[in-house]
Design an enzyme around this catalytic site. Structure first.
Site, PDB file in Angstrom:
ATOM      1  N   ASP A   1      39.294  50.551  46.936  1.00 52.07           N
ATOM      2  CA  ASP A   1      38.259  49.811  46.288  1.00 52.07           C
ATOM      3  C   ASP A   1      36.787  50.147  46.768  1.00 52.07           C
ATOM      4  OD1 ASP A   1      40.460  46.943  45.987  1.00 52.07           O
ATOM      5  OD2 ASP A   1      40.525  48.916  45.204  1.00 52.07           O
TER       6      ASP A   1
ATOM      7  N   LYS B   1      39.542  38.087  47.268  1.00 54.91           N
ATOM      8  CA  LYS B   1      40.008  38.021  46.111  1.00 54.91           C
ATOM      9  C   LYS B   1      41.663  38.598  46.136  1.00 54.91           C
ATOM     10  CE  LYS B   1      40.053  41.482  43.106  1.00 54.91           C
ATOM     11  NZ  LYS B   1      41.370  41.912  42.615  1.00 54.91           N
ATOM     12  N   ASN B   2      41.924  39.377  47.221  1.00 50.20           N
ATOM     13  CA  ASN B   2      43.393  39.942  47.001  1.00 50.20           C
ATOM     14  C   ASN B   2      44.058  39.176  48.017  1.00 50.20           C
ATOM     15  OD1 ASN B   2      42.424  41.687  45.099  1.00 50.20           O
ATOM     16  ND2 ASN B   2      42.025  43.500  46.370  1.00 50.20           N
TER      17      ASN B   2
ATOM     18  N   ARG C   1      49.086  51.263  35.918  1.00 48.74           N
ATOM     19  CA  ARG C   1      49.648  49.764  36.698  1.00 48.74           C
ATOM     20  C   ARG C   1      50.949  49.370  36.437  1.00 48.74           C
ATOM     21  NH1 ARG C   1      44.824  47.479  38.385  1.00 48.74           N
ATOM     22  NH2 ARG C   1      45.873  46.402  40.124  1.00 48.74           N
TER      23      ARG C   1
ATOM     24  N   CYS D   1      42.807  45.853  36.065  1.00 48.47           N
ATOM     25  CA  CYS D   1      41.888  46.791  35.741  1.00 48.47           C
ATOM     26  C   CYS D   1      42.267  48.054  35.175  1.00 48.47           C
ATOM     27  CB  CYS D   1      41.029  47.371  37.062  1.00 48.47           C
ATOM     28  SG  CYS D   1      40.271  45.846  37.795  1.00 48.47           S
TER      29      CYS D   1
ATOM     30  N   ARG E   1      35.471  38.511  38.110  1.00 53.20           N
ATOM     31  CA  ARG E   1      36.677  38.195  38.591  1.00 53.20           C
ATOM     32  C   ARG E   1      36.779  38.203  40.170  1.00 53.20           C
ATOM     33  NH1 ARG E   1      40.322  42.589  37.066  1.00 53.20           N
ATOM     34  NH2 ARG E   1      41.755  41.519  38.602  1.00 53.20           N
TER      35      ARG E   1
HETATM   36  C1  EPZ Z   1      46.440  45.523  45.041  1.00 53.58           C
HETATM   37  O1  EPZ Z   1      46.616  46.045  43.488  1.00 53.58           O
HETATM   38  C2  EPZ Z   1      44.845  45.060  44.671  1.00 53.58           C
HETATM   39  N1  EPZ Z   1      44.857  44.120  43.842  1.00 53.58           N
HETATM   40  C3  EPZ Z   1      43.922  46.200  44.300  1.00 53.58           C
HETATM   41  O2  EPZ Z   1      42.492  45.790  44.292  1.00 53.58           O
HETATM   42  C4  EPZ Z   1      43.891  47.303  45.280  1.00 53.58           C
HETATM   43  O3  EPZ Z   1      43.180  48.529  45.109  1.00 53.58           O
HETATM   44  C5  EPZ Z   1      45.571  47.794  45.544  1.00 53.58           C
HETATM   45  O4  EPZ Z   1      46.290  46.740  45.632  1.00 53.58           O
HETATM   46  C6  EPZ Z   1      45.835  48.807  46.581  1.00 53.58           C
HETATM   47  O5  EPZ Z   1      45.099  48.379  47.734  1.00 53.58           O
HETATM   48  C7  EPZ Z   1      45.254  43.010  44.074  1.00 53.58           C
HETATM   49  O6  EPZ Z   1      45.706  42.530  45.196  1.00 53.58           O
HETATM   50  C8  EPZ Z   1      45.063  41.852  42.922  1.00 53.58           C
HETATM   51  P1  EPZ Z   1      49.409  48.675  44.596  1.00 53.58           P
HETATM   52  P2  EPZ Z   1      48.174  46.455  43.337  1.00 53.58           P
HETATM   53  O7  EPZ Z   1      50.657  47.985  43.981  1.00 53.58           O
HETATM   54  O8  EPZ Z   1      48.947  45.423  44.173  1.00 53.58           O
HETATM   55  C9  EPZ Z   1      51.697  52.043  42.150  1.00 53.58           C
HETATM   56  C10 EPZ Z   1      40.641  45.409  43.173  1.00 53.58           C
HETATM   57  O9  EPZ Z   1      39.441  45.991  42.517  1.00 53.58           O
HETATM   58  N2  EPZ Z   1      52.542  51.410  41.774  1.00 53.58           N
HETATM   59  O10 EPZ Z   1      49.335  48.581  46.118  1.00 53.58           O
HETATM   60  O11 EPZ Z   1      48.230  46.525  41.929  1.00 53.58           O
HETATM   61  C11 EPZ Z   1      50.286  51.497  41.526  1.00 53.58           C
HETATM   62  O12 EPZ Z   1      50.136  52.276  40.183  1.00 53.58           O
HETATM   63  C12 EPZ Z   1      41.975  45.653  42.821  1.00 53.58           C
HETATM   64  O13 EPZ Z   1      40.330  44.599  43.968  1.00 53.58           O
HETATM   65  C13 EPZ Z   1      53.710  51.649  40.874  1.00 53.58           C
HETATM   66  O14 EPZ Z   1      53.771  52.878  40.646  1.00 53.58           O
HETATM   67  O15 EPZ Z   1      48.163  47.615  43.763  1.00 53.58           O
HETATM   68  C14 EPZ Z   1      49.288  52.474  42.469  1.00 53.58           C
HETATM   69  O16 EPZ Z   1      49.083  53.909  42.132  1.00 53.58           O
HETATM   70  C15 EPZ Z   1      42.110  47.116  42.287  1.00 53.58           C
HETATM   71  N3  EPZ Z   1      54.544  50.780  40.554  1.00 53.58           N
HETATM   72  C16 EPZ Z   1      49.743  52.380  43.809  1.00 53.58           C
HETATM   73  O17 EPZ Z   1      51.248  51.917  43.502  1.00 53.58           O
HETATM   74  C17 EPZ Z   1      54.651  49.483  41.201  1.00 53.58           C
HETATM   75  O18 EPZ Z   1      55.493  48.663  40.549  1.00 53.58           O
HETATM   76  C18 EPZ Z   1      49.243  51.251  44.441  1.00 53.58           C
HETATM   77  O19 EPZ Z   1      49.275  50.003  43.766  1.00 53.58           O
HETATM   78  C19 EPZ Z   1      53.282  49.125  41.706  1.00 53.58           C
HETATM   79  C20 EPZ Z   1      52.419  50.137  42.044  1.00 53.58           C
END
Ligand code: EPZ
Length: 442
Positions: A311, A23-24, A126, A121, A419
């Protein structure tokens, strides 16, 4: 009540499930097709809502998308790419976070992009500050307006020296999807290096991109003026595999996950074994079982890859409620990823949440108002209850707890599960779960 999944607990789940594309990764690879001057094909595509959302968004932008669901193949021809209506983008995107990744490809193709206010989510606020910051450094103009954010590229975007404050998966994808056609070289320090990131790099490399991943989490991209199409088989979904493996542990069952890939699950398999589960790896998949063993408590910290994936912790917390002793889980990726424990506590689990960092991984949430560490005492007898699915992985953990609990549970808001988990109800029934599937009320 419509859309209610009724679960009668106490039965071990036994049998096999098939896991397909991640999915990711799949939705991001579909967005990458926008960068190509030729059609692309992605294979091993699961039937999940996130794929439907991106299919609709691509079509809104004039891309021809043909989805053969049985074969799991999607053909995309971006030659008719055009600006889409913002209201339609917003309506179609729903709470998906994928639209933000359209920015780079759309700026290269048509000079502008619109990002509706994002959802995803409920596991933290986010933010997208890292995304907007890197887009500005490529030369984009970013303006926040009611309903969303407008991004414009008055001139050809240029490569930049970038560093992420945190190895964000999404922000790394944002850089990859923008830098590949920017003028010059981009260097990204502090990048995410998850398996899905490497698979997206393989997709872009097939299109003609030049991308190097260095040993210090630095990614270097040499921009090229044109990219072709790609033909790619997506890597399998390691998160779905971990969910079903934990289902075998929690229900004391035995589940063969066809498509499970040991390479992407190393950290998970170590923890699985330490808690008391067992597994057998074959070329086509992995068999998971518990064998009636008592479960061992442990101290666990989530982290970015190659650490224990955030996750994976929600389903695993359910297993820890059944372990003989006290466990600690320190969630270091998201600030608010224990909301799902409310329902587990109502079912009888003993879980306390704390603001302190209960672990050694450096964490951004220490001494702030985030309940991001959990102390779990077991074994606790779980009793069925009614609950509403909060988010994708928390929802799976609620269903797991209901399957292990005595008595009956009724789950509402079950659509969230679709999803990210393909054919979820069919898989549960195939494993012998005693459930009554919701009859969709038209
Ligand atoms: C991806 O989300 C995945 N989703 C998430 O899976 C996964 O948990 C996550 O990566 C971490 O591996 C998809 O790929 C669709 P991040 P993403 O940017 O890219 C902070 C699932 O259940 N951050 O790595 O949104 C953020 O708040 C989902 O499959 C900022 O602060 O995650 C978090 O604390 C849940 N500012 C951390 O970074 C930003 O601009 C990690 O987020 C972006 C992120």
């Amino acid at each position: 009540m419509s859309n209610v999944l009724t679960i009668h607990g106490g039965k071990p789940l036994k049998g096999s499930v098939t896991v397909r594309g991640a999915k990711n990764l799949v939705p991001k690879a579909m967005v990458a097709a926008l960068l190509g001057s030729k059609p692309s094909v992605i294979r091993n595509v699961p039937e999940i809502k996130d794929v439907e959302v991106v299919t609709g968004l691509l079509r809104l932008h004039g891309v021809v998308v043909e989805h053969n669901k049985e074969a799991g193949e999607i053909y995309m021809d971006p030659s008719g790419l055009k600006i889409a209506n913002n209201a339609e983008i917003d309506a179609f995107a729903g709470d998906s976070r994928i639209p933000i990744l359209f920015c780079g490809p759309l700026m290269h193709a048509i000079g502008a992009a619109f990002i509706p206010d994002l959802g995803g989510c409920k596991i933290g606020d986010r933010p997208i500050d890292y995304h907007l910051d890197v887009l500005r450094q490529f030369g984009a103009e970013v303006s926040k307006e009611p309903g969303g954010t407008y991004i414009r590229a008055p001139y050809r975007l240029t490569g930049a020296k970038l560093e992420l404050p945190y190895p964000s998966v999404g922000a790394t994808e944002q850089v990859l999807l923008t830098a590949v056609k920017a003028d010059g070289i981009t260097e990204l320090k502090g990048a995410a290096v998850e398996p899905e990131i490497h698979d997206l790099i393989h997709v872009l490399q097939k299109m003609g991109a030049i991308i190097t991943v260095q040993t210090d989490r630095t990614i270097r991209i040499e921009g090229v003026p044109e990219l072709g199409g790609y033909n790619h088989t997506a890597l399998n979904d390691r998160n779905e595999t971990a969910s079903w493996a934990t289902a075998a542990m929690v229900t004391d069952g035995d589940i063969y996950v066809e498509g499970a890939t040991q390479r992407d699950l190393t950290a998970f398999l170590n923890v699985y074994r330490k808690i008391g589960g067992d597994f057998e790896v074959s070329d086509a998949g992995i068999r998971f079982w518990r064998g009636g063993a008592d479960l061992n408590p442990l101290v666990l910290e989530t982290d970015v890859h190659p650490g224990f994936m955030t996750d994976w912790q929600q389903p695993l917390v359910v297993a820890l409620t059944q372990a003989e002793g006290v466990s600690i889980v320190h969630e270091t990726v998201y600030e608010n990823r224990f909301g799902f424990t409310d329902a587990l506590i109502r079912m009888g689990a003993s879980i306390q949440l704390h603001r302190e960092c209960l672990g050694s991984v450096p964490c951004r949430f220490g001494q702030r108002n985030f309940l991001h560490s959990a102390v779990i005492s077991g074994p606790a007898e779980l009793t069925g209850t009614d609950f509403t699915i909060p988010d994708l992985r928390g929802g799976f953990s609620h269903v797991l707890a209901a399957l292990a609990a005595k008595g009956t549970s009724r789950a509402t808001g079950i659509d969230v599960i679709n999803r990210g988990y393909e054919k979820f109800f069919e898989k549960l029934e195939g494993l012998g779960a005693d459930i009554e599937i919701p009859i969709k009320v038209k």
